[in-house]
Design a protein around this motif. Structure first.
Motif, mmCIF file in Angstrom:
data_model
loop_
_atom_site.group_PDB
_atom_site.id
_atom_site.type_symbol
_atom_site.label_atom_id
_atom_site.label_comp_id
_atom_site.label_asym_id
_atom_site.label_seq_id
_atom_site.Cartn_x
_atom_site.Cartn_y
_atom_site.Cartn_z
ATOM 1 N N GLU A 110 0.862 -1.178 0.000
ATOM 2 C CA GLU A 110 0.000 0.000 0.000
ATOM 3 C C GLU A 110 0.905 1.238 0.000
ATOM 4 O O GLU A 110 1.616 1.493 0.975
ATOM 5 C CB GLU A 110 -0.890 0.017 1.236
ATOM 6 C CG GLU A 110 -1.851 1.212 1.259
ATOM 7 C CD GLU A 110 -2.596 1.316 2.575
ATOM 8 O OE1 GLU A 110 -3.778 0.949 2.605
ATOM 9 O OE2 GLU A 110 -1.966 1.754 3.563
ATOM 10 N N VAL A 111 0.867 1.985 -1.108
ATOM 11 C CA VAL A 111 1.735 3.158 -1.245
ATOM 12 C C VAL A 111 0.959 4.459 -1.134
ATOM 13 O O VAL A 111 1.547 5.537 -1.124
ATOM 14 C CB VAL A 111 2.507 3.125 -2.578
ATOM 15 C CG1 VAL A 111 3.404 1.901 -2.652
ATOM 16 C CG2 VAL A 111 1.549 3.169 -3.769
ATOM 17 N N TYR A 112 -0.365 4.354 -1.081
ATOM 18 C CA TYR A 112 -1.189 5.540 -0.837
ATOM 19 C C TYR A 112 -2.261 5.190 0.174
ATOM 20 O O TYR A 112 -3.137 4.370 -0.084
ATOM 21 C CB TYR A 112 -1.851 6.067 -2.117
ATOM 22 C CG TYR A 112 -2.607 7.358 -1.863
ATOM 23 C CD1 TYR A 112 -1.930 8.573 -1.865
ATOM 24 C CD2 TYR A 112 -3.962 7.356 -1.575
ATOM 25 C CE1 TYR A 112 -2.609 9.760 -1.587
ATOM 26 C CE2 TYR A 112 -4.637 8.536 -1.298
ATOM 27 C CZ TYR A 112 -3.959 9.728 -1.311
ATOM 28 O OH TYR A 112 -4.615 10.898 -1.024
ATOM 29 N N ASN A 113 -2.150 5.798 1.348
ATOM 30 C CA ASN A 113 -3.139 5.645 2.405
ATOM 31 C C ASN A 113 -3.768 7.014 2.611
ATOM 32 O O ASN A 113 -3.074 7.977 2.929
ATOM 33 C CB ASN A 113 -2.457 5.147 3.681
ATOM 34 C CG ASN A 113 -3.436 4.883 4.802
ATOM 35 O OD1 ASN A 113 -4.135 5.785 5.253
ATOM 36 N ND2 ASN A 113 -3.480 3.649 5.287
ATOM 37 N N SER A 114 -5.073 7.118 2.414
ATOM 38 C CA SER A 114 -5.719 8.433 2.398
ATOM 39 C C SER A 114 -5.704 9.121 3.758
ATOM 40 O O SER A 114 -5.953 10.322 3.841
ATOM 41 C CB SER A 114 -7.167 8.315 1.904
ATOM 42 O OG SER A 114 -7.994 7.722 2.884
ATOM 43 N N LYS A 130 7.732 7.237 0.854
ATOM 44 C CA LYS A 130 8.783 6.256 1.124
ATOM 45 C C LYS A 130 8.368 4.881 0.626
ATOM 46 O O LYS A 130 9.156 4.151 0.014
ATOM 47 C CB LYS A 130 9.108 6.208 2.617
ATOM 48 C CG LYS A 130 10.255 5.277 2.958
ATOM 49 C CD LYS A 130 10.592 5.352 4.443
ATOM 50 C CE LYS A 130 11.756 4.417 4.785
ATOM 51 N NZ LYS A 130 12.102 4.489 6.223
ATOM 52 N N ALA A 131 7.100 4.513 0.889
ATOM 53 C CA ALA A 131 6.595 3.215 0.438
ATOM 54 C C ALA A 131 6.600 3.135 -1.091
ATOM 55 O O ALA A 131 7.000 2.118 -1.673
ATOM 56 C CB ALA A 131 5.190 2.981 0.980
ATOM 57 N N MET A 132 6.170 4.199 -1.759
ATOM 58 C CA MET A 132 6.149 4.219 -3.219
ATOM 59 C C MET A 132 7.554 4.124 -3.795
ATOM 60 O O MET A 132 7.816 3.375 -4.742
ATOM 61 C CB MET A 132 5.463 5.492 -3.711
ATOM 62 C CG MET A 132 5.514 5.686 -5.228
ATOM 63 S SD MET A 132 4.599 4.412 -6.145
ATOM 64 C CE MET A 132 2.973 5.211 -6.185
ATOM 65 N N ARG A 133 8.467 4.871 -3.228
ATOM 66 C CA ARG A 133 9.847 4.893 -3.722
ATOM 67 C C ARG A 133 10.484 3.499 -3.645
ATOM 68 O O ARG A 133 11.090 3.023 -4.610
ATOM 69 C CB ARG A 133 10.651 5.906 -2.903
ATOM 70 C CG ARG A 133 12.031 6.208 -3.454
ATOM 71 C CD ARG A 133 12.603 7.471 -2.811
ATOM 72 N NE ARG A 133 12.663 7.372 -1.362
ATOM 73 C CZ ARG A 133 11.922 8.134 -0.548
ATOM 74 N NH1 ARG A 133 11.075 9.004 -1.040
ATOM 75 N NH2 ARG A 133 12.031 7.990 0.758
ATOM 76 N N LEU A 134 10.311 2.845 -2.504
ATOM 77 C CA LEU A 134 10.919 1.529 -2.330
ATOM 78 C C LEU A 134 10.209 0.473 -3.166
ATOM 79 O O LEU A 134 10.858 -0.411 -3.751
ATOM 80 C CB LEU A 134 10.889 1.135 -0.847
ATOM 81 C CG LEU A 134 11.602 -0.171 -0.479
ATOM 82 C CD1 LEU A 134 13.045 -0.148 -0.944
ATOM 83 C CD2 LEU A 134 11.534 -0.407 1.033
ATOM 84 N N ALA A 135 8.886 0.563 -3.252
ATOM 85 C CA ALA A 135 8.132 -0.404 -4.053
ATOM 86 C C ALA A 135 8.542 -0.320 -5.522
ATOM 87 O O ALA A 135 8.720 -1.351 -6.196
ATOM 88 C CB ALA A 135 6.632 -0.155 -3.909
ATOM 89 N N ARG A 136 8.705 0.884 -6.029
ATOM 90 C CA ARG A 136 9.135 1.057 -7.414
ATOM 91 C C ARG A 136 10.535 0.500 -7.627
ATOM 92 O O ARG A 136 10.826 -0.150 -8.639
ATOM 93 C CB ARG A 136 9.100 2.541 -7.792
ATOM 94 C CG ARG A 136 7.703 3.063 -8.096
ATOM 95 C CD ARG A 136 7.726 4.545 -8.403
ATOM 96 N NE ARG A 136 6.428 5.009 -8.890
ATOM 97 C CZ ARG A 136 6.107 6.286 -9.035
ATOM 98 N NH1 ARG A 136 6.997 7.231 -8.720
ATOM 99 N NH2 ARG A 136 4.921 6.640 -9.495
ATOM 100 N N ALA A 137 11.421 0.761 -6.664
ATOM 101 C CA ALA A 137 12.799 0.274 -6.779
ATOM 102 C C ALA A 137 12.856 -1.253 -6.799
ATOM 103 O O ALA A 137 13.716 -1.839 -7.471
ATOM 104 C CB ALA A 137 13.645 0.825 -5.628
ATOM 105 N N VAL A 143 1.655 -2.227 -6.454
ATOM 106 C CA VAL A 143 1.267 -1.160 -5.527
ATOM 107 C C VAL A 143 -0.242 -0.969 -5.530
ATOM 108 O O VAL A 143 -0.909 -1.145 -6.548
ATOM 109 C CB VAL A 143 1.968 0.168 -5.881
ATOM 110 C CG1 VAL A 143 3.470 0.035 -5.693
ATOM 111 C CG2 VAL A 143 1.659 0.601 -7.316
ATOM 112 N N VAL A 144 -0.776 -0.600 -4.373
ATOM 113 C CA VAL A 144 -2.207 -0.351 -4.222
ATOM 114 C C VAL A 144 -2.414 0.869 -3.336
ATOM 115 O O VAL A 144 -1.484 1.364 -2.703
ATOM 116 C CB VAL A 144 -2.935 -1.564 -3.597
ATOM 117 C CG1 VAL A 144 -2.769 -2.810 -4.454
ATOM 118 C CG2 VAL A 144 -2.445 -1.825 -2.176
ATOM 119 N N ALA A 145 -3.664 1.338 -3.297
ATOM 120 C CA ALA A 145 -4.057 2.433 -2.405
ATOM 121 C C ALA A 145 -5.209 1.959 -1.534
ATOM 122 O O ALA A 145 -5.910 0.999 -1.873
ATOM 123 C CB ALA A 145 -4.474 3.659 -3.215
#
Length: 203
Positions: A110-114, A124-131, A136-138
């Protein structure tokens, strides 16, 4: 309450929803007895020893309190999909802080939590997940029905459970959404903090 959740999801224009209550699948089971055009994914948010874990596509909730690697393995052995929610949020039981290996072991992140007012943990979650090339989910993380759909995942899948779960594992997803209003987040955070303090005082 489940009726309100489904009605709110329909108003938000969602096609699919996963009801992931903490350590129980009762909400999902109630939803299955109701009439709705929504596809309801079986799910639960497990309170592991190391932090929270979302399990989708299973019929029985794993017992809480076990190390997260064991719970991830249990869910996968049962044919389910594992998602690491709010992995780096210190006050929301982010499992990646205690068990970095959970980030690799989970099927998706989960890279976007509202409910994040400050976006650092999401970024940080998005950056590492992409690397790492992780799916990825929200998520809305809605503690109130009116905020359902604030976090949503666009999924390239047919409208059935196997297709949705397969798409998540294969990364055919795109996180989207908007933040929960700051005043609501602040009010809920203060209420939760007071509840924890009161619980400690009464021990």
């Amino acid at each position: 309450m489940v009726e309100q959740v489904l009605a709110a999801a329909a108003r938000a224009g969602l096609d699919v929803i996963a009801i992931t209550d903490h350590d129980t699948m009762d909400g999902y089971r109630i939803a299955c007895e109701l009439t709705t055009d929504l596809l309801v994914i079986p799910g639960v948010e497990v309170s592991t020893k190391d932090g929270h874990l979302i399990a989708l596509g299973i019929e029985k909730a794993p017992l809480p309190g076990f190390p997260i690697p064991d719970t991830i393995r249990e869910v996968k052995n049962a044919g389910g999909v594992t998602i690491l929610p709010h992995p780096f949020h210190r006050y929301r039981h982010g499992a990646a802080l205690k068990c970095p290996g959970s980030f690799t072991a989970a099927d998706a992140i989960e890279v976007y939590n509202s409910r994040y007012v400050i976006p650092h943990a999401n970024k940080k979650a998005m950056r590492l997940a992409r690397a790492m090339g992780k799916p990825v989910v929200a998520g809305s993380d809605a503690h109130n029905a009116r905020f359902i759909g604030y976090g949503r995942t666009l999924i390239d899948a047919e409208k059935n459970v196997p297709s949705v779960l397969k798409a998540i594992k294969e990364g055919r997803t795109q996180p989207a959404g908007r933040k929960t209003p700051v005043r609501v987040y602040t009010k809920q955070s203060l209420r939760n903090s007071w509840r924890k303090i009161r619980g400690r005082l009464h021990r």
